[in-house]
Design an enzyme around this catalytic site. Structure first.
Site, mmCIF file in Angstrom:
data_model
loop_
_atom_site.group_PDB
_atom_site.id
_atom_site.type_symbol
_atom_site.label_atom_id
_atom_site.label_comp_id
_atom_site.label_asym_id
_atom_site.label_seq_id
_atom_site.Cartn_x
_atom_site.Cartn_y
_atom_site.Cartn_z
ATOM 1 N N LEU A 71 64.442 -6.713 111.764
ATOM 2 C CA LEU A 71 63.935 -7.321 110.537
ATOM 3 C C LEU A 71 62.534 -6.794 110.256
ATOM 4 O O LEU A 71 61.616 -7.010 111.044
ATOM 5 C CB LEU A 71 63.906 -8.848 110.665
ATOM 6 C CG LEU A 71 65.211 -9.517 111.120
ATOM 7 C CD1 LEU A 71 65.023 -11.031 111.199
ATOM 8 C CD2 LEU A 71 66.361 -9.165 110.169
ATOM 9 N N ASN A 129 30.192 31.916 104.877
ATOM 10 C CA ASN A 129 31.549 32.135 104.351
ATOM 11 C C ASN A 129 31.721 31.655 102.916
ATOM 12 O O ASN A 129 32.727 31.922 102.300
ATOM 13 C CB ASN A 129 32.580 31.436 105.250
ATOM 14 C CG ASN A 129 32.372 29.931 105.293
ATOM 15 O OD1 ASN A 129 31.246 29.454 105.176
ATOM 16 N ND2 ASN A 129 33.443 29.191 105.446
ATOM 17 N N LYS A 184 35.226 26.592 112.179
ATOM 18 C CA LYS A 184 36.228 26.099 111.234
ATOM 19 C C LYS A 184 37.230 27.193 110.911
ATOM 20 O O LYS A 184 36.818 28.311 110.594
ATOM 21 C CB LYS A 184 35.547 25.621 109.947
ATOM 22 C CG LYS A 184 36.510 24.953 108.995
ATOM 23 C CD LYS A 184 36.234 25.240 107.522
ATOM 24 C CE LYS A 184 36.656 26.637 107.128
ATOM 25 N NZ LYS A 184 36.564 26.899 105.689
ATOM 26 N N ALA A 213 18.918 41.118 116.222
ATOM 27 C CA ALA A 213 18.549 39.712 115.999
ATOM 28 C C ALA A 213 17.826 39.553 114.671
ATOM 29 O O ALA A 213 17.069 40.422 114.247
ATOM 30 C CB ALA A 213 17.667 39.229 117.136
ATOM 31 N N ARG A 259 49.403 -12.245 106.425
ATOM 32 C CA ARG A 259 48.303 -12.606 107.309
ATOM 33 C C ARG A 259 47.480 -11.392 107.770
ATOM 34 O O ARG A 259 46.396 -11.542 108.318
ATOM 35 C CB ARG A 259 48.843 -13.401 108.513
ATOM 36 C CG ARG A 259 49.342 -14.787 108.122
ATOM 37 C CD ARG A 259 50.199 -15.435 109.202
ATOM 38 N NE ARG A 259 51.591 -14.981 109.131
ATOM 39 C CZ ARG A 259 52.580 -15.489 109.876
ATOM 40 N NH1 ARG A 259 52.311 -16.443 110.755
ATOM 41 N NH2 ARG A 259 53.824 -15.030 109.764
ATOM 42 N N ASP A 301 57.816 -6.843 114.335
ATOM 43 C CA ASP A 301 56.406 -7.071 114.686
ATOM 44 C C ASP A 301 56.182 -7.497 116.130
ATOM 45 O O ASP A 301 55.183 -8.114 116.451
ATOM 46 C CB ASP A 301 55.781 -8.079 113.713
ATOM 47 C CG ASP A 301 56.419 -9.465 113.803
ATOM 48 O OD1 ASP A 301 57.417 -9.618 114.523
ATOM 49 O OD2 ASP A 301 55.903 -10.392 113.139
#
Ligand code: UD1
Ligand code: CA
Length: 461
Positions: free
Chosen positions: A9, A384, A349, A421, A16, A101
């Site tokens: 069910l 980028n 990334k 550098a 609630r 539940d």
């Protein structure tokens, strides 16, 4: 003997929870609440029928066509929900009825319920539990001889009945013949206008049928989730279960109480997990790794012998022997090659970092394809984004990127190239070449001394 069927069910609104998300989809250790009882049901039943209503679309989207769905258009209570399934059920056999539940109920308990049902030859067998704090649950009312008479919901309890500690878990095993015959006769509960499944018990008894019970030894498994407090309590119990299983399989945890691992996460043996580590979603970790403290991995594949401290890694792959952090941020779509190093305050990334390459300090690497054995000096940045579009950077095998370089994409840096550098690189650098692009240094002898004197004099005045 044949496996019984199951009805779960799951049509209720879950008012609630005070949420726009259907209750049964609230996450618990990375899976929806409903997922857990479905797993237990699948282990002991041949077919599962899901009663859906509130948020039916979302529930079906998550579970797909794994089940048969029956919709309950109006939410008129648990008895009404079960009535909707009657046309889809065979004339005889056994059937488990479960609530969506109660995520902590384990398959072993369901198996015991079925066995007890068979032994007692009952029309209905109720799974009950004894609770120190039975508040909120339907109470099992027995005769002086101990026979079940009825189940009374919290709302309708007398003061005397409030003391009863035996509760209804909302889980039952039914004989289908009895269910088909008597469920349609369920009376409407007058105060709420609902059809309570619990009101079927007196109907069965009045018709001379047996009602049995099986009492769970571990009452906490009966926890029903109606609000967010109960959800948090269930999550804490589930975490204990997940961590125990992993530790039994050879994973070391310094402090299981502060180790948060989603259901389904796999971890190899002899991996050591330090406190405040969160492993979420579709994450797999190999053997002999050292994770944490303070680590958050989401949907990430981790090889063997990986060290990963105080970092966030999302939807990425960390190959064998990788060393990450402390304080690195690996964003989606990244692959860190074997034995590569991503150090402190480095963000990566959508990039692949080659085998044994090193980005040890204070860098940003985005949309980059980096070969093996590359060394990226402290403070170097892959530029980028030009404000409108993202561009790709390729860095060849063995290249050396000097400290504080800006690599302005799109850019190709060949194998073994050397970036001095402090350079801002805007054009491709062929293999084996040196690129230097910074202002020439001037030295004015004695000028510093002169300037300092001037300053002192002006201060005296
Ligand atoms: C129910 C039982 C209670 C038991 C408790 C155990 C009834 C009347 N009460 O109370 O005796 O102690 O579970 O946790 O059965 N649902 C539907 N359609 C509806 C109403 C509910 O599908 O119209 C589903 C819900 O999605 C939920 C389950 O039935 O998964 C139980 O409903 P809920 O409202 O949570 O019942 P409780 O008040 O907890
Ligand atoms: Ca409930």
């Amino acid at each position: 003997m044949e496996h019984p069927r199951a009805v779960i069910l799951a049509a209720g609104e879950g008012t609630r929870m005070k949420s726009s998300l259907p209750k049964v989809l609230h996450p618990l250790c990375g899976k929806p609440l409903l997922w857990y009882i479905v797993q237990s049901a699948k282990a002991v039943t041949s077919e599962q029928l899901l009663v859906v209503g509130h948020g039916a679309g979302q529930v079906k989207e998550y579970f797909g066509d794994e089940f048969l769905y029956v919709s309950q258009k109006q939410r008129l209570g648990t008895g009404h929900a079960l009535q909707q399934t009657l046309p889809h059920l065979p004339a005889e056999g056994e059937m488990l009825v479960l609530c969506g539940d109660t995520p902590l109920l384990e398959k072993e308990v369901l198996r015991q319920l079925i066995l007890t049902h068979r032994r007692q030859k009952a029309a209905a067998t109720i799974l009950t539990a004894r609770m120190d704090d039975p508040g909120g649950y339907g109470r099992i009312i027995r005769s002086d001889q101990g026979k079940i008479l009825k189940i009374v919901e919290e709302l309708h309890l007398t003061l005397e009945q409030k003391k009863v500690q035996e509760i209804n878990t909302g889980t039952y095993c039914f004989d289908l013949r009895a269910l088909k015959k008597f469920l349609p006769l369920l009376p409407q509960n007058l105060s709420k206008g609902e059809y309570y499944l619990t009101d079927l018990i007196p109907v069965l008894l009045e018709n001379g049928l047996e009602v049995g019970s099986y009492i769970i030894a571990d009452a906490e498994q009966a926890l029903g989730i109606n609000d967010r407090l109960q959800l948090a309590r269930a999550a804490s119990r589930m975490r204990e279960r997940i961590n125990s299983l992993l530790m039994r399989a050879g994973v070391a945890m310094i402090d299981p109480a502060t180790t948060y691992i989603d259901a389904g996460v796999e971890i190899g043996k002899d991996t050591i997990i330090y406190p405040q580590t969160i492993l979420e979603g579709d994450t797999k970790v190999g053997e002999n790794c050292l994770l944490g403290p303070g680590l958050h991995l989401v949907d990430t594949l981790v090889g063997n012998e990986v060290v990963c401290r105080q970092s966030v890694v999302l939807e990425s792959v960390l190959k064998d022997g990788v060393n990450i952090g402390p304080y690195a941020h690996i964003r989606p779509g990244s692959t860190i090659g074997a034995k590569a190093k991503i150090g402190g305050f480095v963000e990566v990334k959508n990039s692949s970092i080659g085998t044994e390459s090193k980005v040890p300090h204070l860098s940003y690497v985005g949309d980059t394809k980096m070969g093996p054995d590359v060394n990226v000096g402290a403070g170097s940045i892959v530029v980028n984004y030009d404000g409108r579009r993202k561009h790709v950077t390729n860095i060849g095998e063995g290249a050396f990127i000097g400290c504080n370089s800006n690599l302005i994409a799109p850019l190709n840096i060949g194998d073994g190239a050397f970036i001095a550098a402090g350079s801002t690189v805007t054009r491709d650098v062929p293999s084996g070449s040196l690129a230097i692009s910074r202002a020439k240094q001037k030295v004015k002898e004695g000028l510093a001394q002169k300037l300092m004197k001037k300053k002192q004099n002006s201060r005296k005045k």
